[in-house]
Design an enzyme around this catalytic site. Sequence first.
Site, mmCIF file in Angstrom:
data_model
loop_
_atom_site.group_PDB
_atom_site.id
_atom_site.type_symbol
_atom_site.label_atom_id
_atom_site.label_comp_id
_atom_site.label_asym_id
_atom_site.label_seq_id
_atom_site.Cartn_x
_atom_site.Cartn_y
_atom_site.Cartn_z
ATOM 1 N N LYS A 279 0.847 -1.202 0.000
ATOM 2 C CA LYS A 279 0.000 0.000 0.000
ATOM 3 C C LYS A 279 0.878 1.246 0.000
ATOM 4 O O LYS A 279 2.034 1.204 0.409
ATOM 5 C CB LYS A 279 -0.867 0.023 1.263
ATOM 6 N N ARG A 353 -10.165 -11.552 2.047
ATOM 7 C CA ARG A 353 -11.047 -12.581 1.484
ATOM 8 C C ARG A 353 -10.385 -13.956 1.519
ATOM 9 O O ARG A 353 -11.076 -14.979 1.561
ATOM 10 C CB ARG A 353 -11.467 -12.191 0.061
HETATM 11 N N1 BES Z 1 -7.985 -3.803 4.500
HETATM 12 C C1 BES Z 1 -8.155 -3.386 3.172
HETATM 13 C C2 BES Z 1 -9.437 -2.589 2.959
HETATM 14 C C3 BES Z 1 -9.555 -1.272 3.689
HETATM 15 C C4 BES Z 1 -9.295 -0.095 3.030
HETATM 16 C C5 BES Z 1 -9.974 -1.226 4.995
HETATM 17 C C6 BES Z 1 -9.409 1.106 3.688
HETATM 18 C C7 BES Z 1 -10.108 -0.019 5.663
HETATM 19 C C8 BES Z 1 -9.823 1.148 5.001
HETATM 20 C C9 BES Z 1 -8.196 -4.586 2.233
HETATM 21 O O1 BES Z 1 -7.431 -5.664 2.612
HETATM 22 C C10 BES Z 1 -7.684 -4.137 0.906
HETATM 23 O O2 BES Z 1 -6.542 -3.808 0.828
HETATM 24 N N2 BES Z 1 -8.560 -4.139 -0.098
HETATM 25 C C11 BES Z 1 -8.187 -3.763 -1.424
HETATM 26 C C12 BES Z 1 -8.786 -4.780 -2.354
HETATM 27 C C13 BES Z 1 -8.217 -4.743 -3.750
HETATM 28 C C14 BES Z 1 -6.746 -5.092 -3.738
HETATM 29 C C15 BES Z 1 -8.975 -5.731 -4.601
HETATM 30 C C16 BES Z 1 -8.754 -2.365 -1.683
HETATM 31 O O3 BES Z 1 -9.824 -2.024 -1.192
HETATM 32 O O4 BES Z 1 -8.070 -1.607 -2.366
HETATM 33 MN MN MN Z 2 -5.434 -5.490 1.923
#
Ligand code: BES
Ligand code: MN
Length: 500
Positions: A279, A353
Amino acid sequence: MEIVVQQGNIVQQEADLLVVNLFEGVTEPGGATGAVDKALNGAIREVIAAGDFTGKRDSSVVLYTRGVIPAPRVLVVGLGPAEKFTLNEARRAAGVAAKRARELGVKHIASIVHGGGVGGLSVDDAAQAVVEGTILALYRFRKHVPEPEEDEDPERMTLVEFDATKVPVVEEGATRGRVIAEAVCFARDLVNEPANYMTPMMMAHRAREMAQTVGLQCTVLEEAHMRDLGMGLLLGVAAGSDEPPRFIILEHRSGRTDLPTIVLVGKGITFDSGGISLKRSEDMWRMKGDMGGAAAVLGAMQAVARLDLPLRVIGLAPCTENLPSGHAIKPGDVLTGMGGKTVEIISTDAEGRLILADALTYADRYRPDAVVDLATLTGAIGVALGKQAAGLFSNDDGLADRLLRATERSGERAWRMPLYDEYKEAIKSDVAEVKNSGGRYAGVGSSAKFLEHFTTGYPWAHLDIAAMTMSDEETPLGPKGATGYGVRLLTEFLRDWARG
Ligand code: BES
Ligand code: MN
Ligand code: ZN
């Protein structure tokens, strides 16, 4: 905080602060507020007439009683418009009053039960809401601040009920409110704790401690056990971290297979860096809250045990960090889940997931009547719904309706989203059964569809709580930081189920 229920006339109550209320726009207060106004020679009508207080939601005004009644101060809290009044407004009003009492340095509050009997609300539910609001409002997480200089909390609240026949139900509601609010605070503590403290092992430790206190059965699976079970998805995510993963299992009345069986599943990523699909760094710190689903499940299990609900309830919390390293999974890798299903990894940041998939497979062994998972799963849900509601996905209309009913009672909102078959297209893989990311379009739909792929025919609902777990603002029901979202919702859902 000590909470007692007492029969009596609030006007005569001894306390540092009396709390009464006013609906927006009312100029001639009745009931307890009217009685206090009369005793104060019209002081409440006077602030209303002066235009200084209108009863707007979240507003309040302090009046000094100058020796006319035993209590030195009166706080009038606004309930907002009468026609929009709900249990959650009572909860909020109590929160506003509690915060105001703390600012005033008050030790003993005496309050009426806001909303009891209004628009069909029962007195016990209103009492529950008032106690919840009070405890939640006063919550703080100051563990890592050495000797904080802060206002001291009120020590005691007396709920004053005029009608003697209602005192027992007010007591019942108040007790329930305390149990639920304390479970929310427990969940908030887990989420607020930084990830260097709240590791998967620490999650398991806290779960075990709590289980012992309230009488839940607790089992914690370690890596070897996960390997035996074939939990290749959970182990895949954990591979990048030096902190060992844990799979927490809490059971309430586990032997009672004659009772309805409900399994709760919570995403327990104690820190989500994204892994190799790293990230951006700006707000990565927020990802200490990526175990908010697991925290909500642990909190709800605490409440279920303390309320001793006549249901068989199982809480599952797969816990791991998601970090990059030389051992980490990579985009393009193929993993095999517990049920033998294969997954192509497109993004290592779609890790939630993966761990949920193994937990949903594990849930099958309980032959559940319903499985509800909570997960901070996608950033996209916040784009869709903001911080106003979680996303609700379900393969069963009855289950979805039960959850929606619980959102109303708990004040924790959720909005139903579709699970169209077409979303499946997005997660088709060329090299495995499914892939873990469907790209930018319909990011929430394809994530839910991915989870559905691992359910085994039981009624299932998924709550995407990514935008709900942490708050950037102070609210009447708590400070910035962890909200404990989901504990109240799950508890009301289960209470409703237990009533049959
Ligand atoms: N934990 C994150 C989602 C999240 C984002 C929670 C902001 C709280 C605040 C999750 O694991 C994630 O990174 N999701 C990705 C999914 C994508 C890679 C398909 C996302 O939302 O960008
Ligand atoms: Mn994630
Ligand atoms: Zn995550």
